[in-house]
Design an enzyme around this catalytic site. Structure first.
Site, PDB file in Angstrom:
ATOM      1  N   LYS A 135       0.851  -1.202   0.000  1.00  0.00           N
ATOM      2  CA  LYS A 135       0.000   0.000   0.000  1.00  0.00           C
ATOM      3  C   LYS A 135       0.876   1.238   0.000  1.00  0.00           C
ATOM      4  CE  LYS A 135      -3.424   2.667   2.492  1.00  0.00           C
ATOM      5  NZ  LYS A 135      -4.392   2.822   3.557  1.00  0.00           N
TER       6      LYS A 135
ATOM      7  N   GLU B 193      -8.975  12.293  11.514  1.00  0.00           N
ATOM      8  CA  GLU B 193      -8.065  11.233  11.943  1.00  0.00           C
ATOM      9  C   GLU B 193      -7.340  11.566  13.254  1.00  0.00           C
ATOM     10  OE1 GLU B 193      -6.978   9.193   8.705  1.00  0.00           O
ATOM     11  OE2 GLU B 193      -6.142   7.583   9.903  1.00  0.00           O
TER      12      GLU B 193
ATOM     13  N   GLU C 241      -7.343  -1.743   2.107  1.00  0.00           N
ATOM     14  CA  GLU C 241      -6.755  -0.417   2.319  1.00  0.00           C
ATOM     15  C   GLU C 241      -6.913  -0.013   3.795  1.00  0.00           C
ATOM     16  OE1 GLU C 241      -8.171   2.251  -0.783  1.00  0.00           O
ATOM     17  OE2 GLU C 241      -7.559   3.942   0.467  1.00  0.00           O
TER      18      GLU C 241
ATOM     19  N   GLU D 288     -11.012  10.976  -6.015  1.00  0.00           N
ATOM     20  CA  GLU D 288     -11.072  10.972  -4.542  1.00  0.00           C
ATOM     21  C   GLU D 288     -10.305  12.164  -3.950  1.00  0.00           C
ATOM     22  OE1 GLU D 288     -10.561   7.132  -2.595  1.00  0.00           O
ATOM     23  OE2 GLU D 288      -9.450   8.145  -1.006  1.00  0.00           O
TER      24      GLU D 288
ATOM     25  N   LYS E  36     -11.611  15.277  -1.650  1.00  0.00           N
ATOM     26  CA  LYS E  36     -11.012  15.634  -0.358  1.00  0.00           C
ATOM     27  C   LYS E  36     -10.545  17.095  -0.350  1.00  0.00           C
ATOM     28  CE  LYS E  36      -9.535  10.983   0.967  1.00  0.00           C
ATOM     29  NZ  LYS E  36      -8.462   9.988   0.820  1.00  0.00           N
TER      30      LYS E  36
HETATM   31  C1  LIG Z   1      -4.537  10.866   3.141  1.00  0.00           C
HETATM   32  C2  LIG Z   1      -5.774  11.318   3.261  1.00  0.00           C
HETATM   33  O1  LIG Z   1      -6.796  10.537   3.724  1.00  0.00           O
HETATM   34  C3  LIG Z   1      -6.533   9.319   4.395  1.00  0.00           C
HETATM   35  C4  LIG Z   1      -7.546   9.202   5.437  1.00  0.00           C
HETATM   36  C5  LIG Z   1      -8.775   8.622   5.200  1.00  0.00           C
HETATM   37  C6  LIG Z   1      -8.998   7.930   3.991  1.00  0.00           C
HETATM   38  C7  LIG Z   1      -8.004   7.733   3.118  1.00  0.00           C
HETATM   39  C8  LIG Z   1      -8.241   6.979   1.857  1.00  0.00           C
HETATM   40  O2  LIG Z   1      -9.330   6.412   1.696  1.00  0.00           O
HETATM   41  O3  LIG Z   1      -7.369   6.950   0.989  1.00  0.00           O
HETATM   42  C9  LIG Z   1      -6.608   8.172   3.383  1.00  0.00           C
HETATM   43  O4  LIG Z   1      -5.907   7.069   3.873  1.00  0.00           O
HETATM   44  C10 LIG Z   1      -6.145  12.694   2.916  1.00  0.00           C
HETATM   45  O5  LIG Z   1      -7.313  13.066   3.105  1.00  0.00           O
HETATM   46  O6  LIG Z   1      -5.274  13.455   2.467  1.00  0.00           O
END
Ligand SMILES: C=C(O[C@H]1C=CC=C(C(=O)O)[C@@H]1O)C(=O)O
Length: 471
Positions: free
Chosen positions: A230, A280, A324, A458, A462
């Site tokens: 990953k 987080e 993931e 994605e 974000k």
């Molecule tokens: C690295 C990020 O999200 C992390 C946290 C939640 C879900 C994530 C995802 O689904 O990829 C990422 O691991 C970001 O928002 O910059």
């Protein structure tokens, strides 16, 4: 007849404070050394963000932190003690600074609440060597001059200062009393922000989105070759506004829109602010009880309840999203076990934010008091929610594939107190701003089966968190 100075009326227990300061003063004289004195006083109900906005007028170093569940906030500004750390053994240097200060701290506080009282406030960069033009070093840790804390409907002011044999106690008492008056004046006039925040951005485009997709393709090849399982690849968006950004307005917007997130900002006192709304929690440690969030695996929110439910079901059922996510929960468990702890995890659930939903596992553990928060921090950062598996290979590839410096993005920000309590979150959904320029960050986890177009979509989703908060 003893005369009570008029400022004393605003202090909670002026006689007690006076005797405390006199005792500290004597200690300075006897030992020929200075002490860090921390005095916490109750305040009437105030709004810490409004206090920071209105009283940090010199734009000194500052720190803001807010959670709504449970409701608590810290607004702090000015410096009593600080250390800017560079170099590789940054966690050890941070611990040394804390130990050194602790030997000199004498606290007077009127509450057992962990929100009240002296806090070390700290932010790290993602990598131990950060080159963000010197705006923030690898670690900044400081004890603020002024700190307003709120827990539910209780507020406190903490005043931290260095006391030496030639300090004047009356001056200290009047400074504290005047600050209480200043704060309480602002107190209930909760900021009423104008709600067209600023003019539209001049430039607002995702630079090099094809470069991001190429990086994802290269990472997928690495995964196929089993170099790693990953990697979280991030991208940035630079925007320029015709007028200066206002961090306080953005924070106010974020806290209304993201009640499940930590709202945070750190300013370096030289015009640069890093801020955001992150879901987080790296870990919180209260009375030796640790809680950590594994959050990874994402889907958009649906426009209708039915579509939203469908997205949620797909997210829960997706084998790729589960892998993931598991990379993160397994890593946190493994790292805590390596510290000799016996963590327990909740079942996997959903965390729904206003623009996105995530897979979420809660991890909890008791922590013996011989393990300190910085040790835990050093063990957990960076989790595979922001780096990958294995950490070493992922970090090396991030350095190769990303074309910008992560600076404070995806790194720990938080506080520690003198009783061993601490709370750190991970600085995602964030931006670095300086006057009218902002750099927004977002990343996405790549595992076998990831699709470059979907990962780009994605991160665009974000990025909306901060894009909307700055507009
Ligand atoms: C690295 C990020 O999200 C992390 C946290 C939640 C879900 C994530 C995802 O689904 O990829 C990422 O691991 C970001 O928002 O910059």
């Amino acid at each position: 007849m003893s005369v009570t100075p008029c400022y004393a009326r605003r202090l909670a227990d002026p006689d007690h404070l006076h005797h405390f300061l006199q005792d500290c003063h004597k200690k300075c004289q006897q030992r020929h050394q200075s002490f860090i004195i921390s005095v916490t006083q109750p305040l009437s109900l105030v709004e810490p963000l409004a206090i920071l906005q209105q009283l940090n007028f010199r734009e000194e170093r500052s720190f803001y932190w807010e959670t709504q569940q449970p409701k608590s906030a810290i607004a702090a500004w000015g410096i009593c003690q600080e250390k800017n750390i560079t170099g590789t053994n940054r966690f050890q240097q941070t611990q040394d600074f804390i130990d050194n200060c602790k030997d000199k701290i004498i606290e007077l506080k009127h509450s057992q609440l962990s929100e009240a009282g002296l806090k070390f406030l700290t932010n790290f960069s993602f990598f131990s060597t950060s080159s963000y033009q010197g705006h923030f070093p690898s670690v900044t840790i400081f004890i603020p001059r002024w700190q307003v804390s709120r827990a539910d409907n209780t507020c406190f002011l903490t005043y931290n200062f260095l006391l030496s044999h030639n300090s004047n106690i009356a001056t200290i008492e009047s400074k504290l009393s005047n600050k209480i008056e200043e704060i309480e004046k602002v107190g209930n006039s909760i900021i009423t922000f104008p709600f067209s925040l600023s003019s539209p951005f001049q430039k607002s485009e995702l630079q090099d989105s094809s470069q991001f997709k190429s990086a994802v393709k290269l990472a997928l090849k690495d995964i196929e070759r089993q170099e790693l399982t990953k990697i979280v690849l991030a991208h940035h968006l630079d925007v320029v506004s015709p007028v200066s950004f206002s961090p306080y307005l953005s924070l106010h917007y974020l806290r209304q829109r993201y009640p499940h997130c930590y709202i945070f900002s750190v300013s370096n006192g030289e015009g640069t602010t890093f801020l955001g709304a992150t879901p987080e929690r790296l870990f919180s440690l209260r009375k030796q009880h640790l809680i950590s969030d594994a959050i990874a695996g994402s889907a958009p929110r649906g426009k209708t309840e039915k579509i939203d439910h469908q997205f949620a079901q797909n997210l829960l059922a997706s084998e790729k999203e589960r892998r993931e996510h598991q990379a993160v929960s397994c890593y946190i468990i493994k790292q805590l076990e390596a510290l000799g702890l016996t963590p327990q995890r909740s079942r996997r659930q959903l965390l729904k934010l206003s623009n996105i939903q995530h897979l979420w596992t809660l991890i909890e553990s008791q922590v013996p008091n011989n393990i300190n928060p910085i040790e835990i921090l050093a063990k957990l950062h960076p989790t595979p929610a922001v780096a990958g598996v294995t950490t070493e290979v992922a970090c090396e590839k991030i350095g190769q594939y990303e074309t910008f410096d992560r600076a404070l993005y995806a790194a720990p920000i938080g506080w520690l107190d003198t009783q061993g309590n601490a709370e750190f979150m991970v600085g995602i959904r964030s931006a670095m701003i300086n006057k009218n320029q902002a750099r927004l960050y977002a990343g996405a986890g790549i595992v076998a089966g990831s699709n470059p177009d979907k990962e780009l979509a994605e991160i665009q989703l974000k990025l909306q968190t901060m894009l909307k908060a700055l507009q």
